[in-house]
Scaffold this motif. Structure first.
Motif, PDB file in Angstrom:
ATOM      1  N   VAL A 127      11.954  20.091   6.810  1.00  0.00           N
ATOM      2  CA  VAL A 127      11.633  19.163   5.722  1.00  0.00           C
ATOM      3  C   VAL A 127      10.311  19.555   5.087  1.00  0.00           C
ATOM      4  O   VAL A 127       9.396  20.035   5.773  1.00  0.00           O
ATOM      5  CB  VAL A 127      11.584  17.707   6.241  1.00  0.00           C
ATOM      6  CG1 VAL A 127      10.513  17.538   7.311  1.00  0.00           C
ATOM      7  CG2 VAL A 127      11.353  16.716   5.109  1.00  0.00           C
ATOM      8  N   LEU A 168      18.908  21.518  -3.154  1.00  0.00           N
ATOM      9  CA  LEU A 168      17.947  20.660  -2.460  1.00  0.00           C
ATOM     10  C   LEU A 168      17.965  19.266  -3.069  1.00  0.00           C
ATOM     11  O   LEU A 168      18.316  19.083  -4.232  1.00  0.00           O
ATOM     12  CB  LEU A 168      16.539  21.241  -2.550  1.00  0.00           C
ATOM     13  CG  LEU A 168      16.345  22.642  -1.977  1.00  0.00           C
ATOM     14  CD1 LEU A 168      14.927  23.115  -2.217  1.00  0.00           C
ATOM     15  CD2 LEU A 168      16.662  22.661  -0.495  1.00  0.00           C
ATOM     16  N   ASP A 197       9.848   8.814   8.396  1.00  0.00           N
ATOM     17  CA  ASP A 197       9.085   9.840   7.689  1.00  0.00           C
ATOM     18  C   ASP A 197       7.622   9.435   7.528  1.00  0.00           C
ATOM     19  O   ASP A 197       6.711  10.256   7.705  1.00  0.00           O
ATOM     20  CB  ASP A 197       9.676  10.091   6.307  1.00  0.00           C
ATOM     21  CG  ASP A 197      11.040  10.740   6.338  1.00  0.00           C
ATOM     22  OD1 ASP A 197      11.209  11.712   7.081  1.00  0.00           O
ATOM     23  OD2 ASP A 197      11.932  10.268   5.622  1.00  0.00           O
ATOM     24  N   LYS A 217      10.175  13.559   0.137  1.00  0.00           N
ATOM     25  CA  LYS A 217      10.616  14.603   1.058  1.00  0.00           C
ATOM     26  C   LYS A 217      11.708  15.425   0.394  1.00  0.00           C
ATOM     27  O   LYS A 217      12.526  14.912  -0.378  1.00  0.00           O
ATOM     28  CB  LYS A 217      11.104  14.017   2.380  1.00  0.00           C
ATOM     29  CG  LYS A 217      12.368  13.195   2.314  1.00  0.00           C
ATOM     30  CD  LYS A 217      12.766  12.748   3.720  1.00  0.00           C
ATOM     31  CE  LYS A 217      13.995  11.841   3.690  1.00  0.00           C
ATOM     32  NZ  LYS A 217      14.375  11.397   5.037  1.00  0.00           N
ATOM     33  N   LYS A 250      14.764  18.058   1.251  1.00  0.00           N
ATOM     34  CA  LYS A 250      15.630  18.545   2.313  1.00  0.00           C
ATOM     35  C   LYS A 250      16.837  19.228   1.691  1.00  0.00           C
ATOM     36  O   LYS A 250      17.218  18.934   0.562  1.00  0.00           O
ATOM     37  CB  LYS A 250      16.096  17.392   3.213  1.00  0.00           C
ATOM     38  CG  LYS A 250      14.980  16.660   3.942  1.00  0.00           C
ATOM     39  CD  LYS A 250      15.521  15.724   4.994  1.00  0.00           C
ATOM     40  CE  LYS A 250      16.098  16.489   6.177  1.00  0.00           C
ATOM     41  NZ  LYS A 250      16.505  15.594   7.280  1.00  0.00           N
ATOM     42  N   HIS A 264      23.312  22.769   5.787  1.00  0.00           N
ATOM     43  CA  HIS A 264      22.695  23.793   6.629  1.00  0.00           C
ATOM     44  C   HIS A 264      23.266  25.169   6.321  1.00  0.00           C
ATOM     45  O   HIS A 264      22.828  26.169   6.903  1.00  0.00           O
ATOM     46  CB  HIS A 264      22.899  23.465   8.112  1.00  0.00           C
ATOM     47  CG  HIS A 264      24.306  23.614   8.593  1.00  0.00           C
ATOM     48  ND1 HIS A 264      25.282  22.674   8.316  1.00  0.00           N
ATOM     49  CD2 HIS A 264      24.906  24.592   9.314  1.00  0.00           C
ATOM     50  CE1 HIS A 264      26.428  23.069   8.854  1.00  0.00           C
ATOM     51  NE2 HIS A 264      26.224  24.227   9.460  1.00  0.00           N
TER      52      HIS A 264
END
Length: 250
Positions: free
Chosen positions: A180, A196, A205, A234, A236, A240
């Motif tokens: 992150v 993203l 967080d 944030k 992320k 994946h």
């Protein structure tokens, strides 16, 4: 040998300086001050254990590479490659840092007061219980967090020599598939790499950011409350496997 030792690095070739450091550690020195450092490479590289270094001057490339455990404080700026594949420990840089800081680091923390260059935090990864962390007090160049697989990057944008520049350069997080990136204030959408998502912080967080900022402020003599007075976002990855379909369709 005394546990505290001062070495004058003035005019010493980097290989000889690193040999002196290793000999001192082998003889029992645990607190080492390096004076008049001027570009010598690989300082504290691959060293392990409860060691403390204070570096006066500007160290050269790949300082603290493969390091496992020591604490290193740089009283000025640092060049490229700080913490290359670093495994554990703490690096505190009281000035600026160059490119590829924290390349493939898998543990430990790097605290930088000022700006950093390009490709900082690329290929970072969390390893077992370790959570590598980079805090940047200033602004970052292009490709921050490129191909990041784990860990935390915290970008504050506060202590910068570039007031007119965006908080981060182009393609932030390109290829990111884990970890992150927290950004104080926010980051323009056009600076963020593909695949993203930017989100507000949740309570978990906020607690993570608070703990990191408190430690960072303590090490650098800063006001943690002032740093935390702004909102954070944030960043992320959606997946994946951000580029998986380019190779094997899902």
């Amino acid at each position: 040998m005394a546990k505290k030792l001062t070495l004058d690095a003035g005019g010493i070739y980097y290989r000889q300086l690193n040999e002196q450091v290793r000999e001192a550690v082998a003889a029992g020195a645990t607190d080492i001050v390096l004076k008049n450092v001027n570009g010598q490479r690989y300082l504290a590289g691959a060293l392990e254990g409860d060691l403390n270094f204070e570096i006066e001057g500007v160290p050269g490339q790949d300082m603290c590479s493969f390091m496992r455990g020591p604490k290193v404080r740089v009283k000025a700026n640092a060049q490229d490659g700080v913490g290359n594949t670093m495994d554990d420990g703490l690096v505190v840089i009281e000035g600026l840092a160059g490119d590829v800081v924290g390349y493939a680091m898998r543990g430990g923390r790097i605290f930088i007061k000022g700006d950093v260059g390009y490709r900082v935090g690329i290929h970072m990864k969390a390893y077992m219980e370790k959570l590598p962390t980079i805090v940047i007090g200033g602004k970052a160049g292009d490709f921050l967090g490129e191909y990041m697989a784990g860990g935390i990057i915290l970008l504050l944008g506060m202590f910068s020599d570039k007031p007119s520049e965006p908080i981060a350069g182009r393609s932030l997080g390109t290829g990111m598939h884990g970890g992150v990136i927290y950004v104080r204030g926010g980051v323009p959408k056009e600076q963020i790499g593909p695949g993203l998502t930017t989100q507000p912080l949740d309570e978990a967080d906020r607690l993570v950011v608070q703990d990191i900022v408190k430690d960072y402020a303590l090490e650098l003599g800063l006001d943690a409350k002032a740093i935390l007075a702004s909102d954070f976002v944030k960043i992320k990855p959606f997946s994946h496997r951000p580029y998986g379909n380019l190779y094997v369709p899902a």
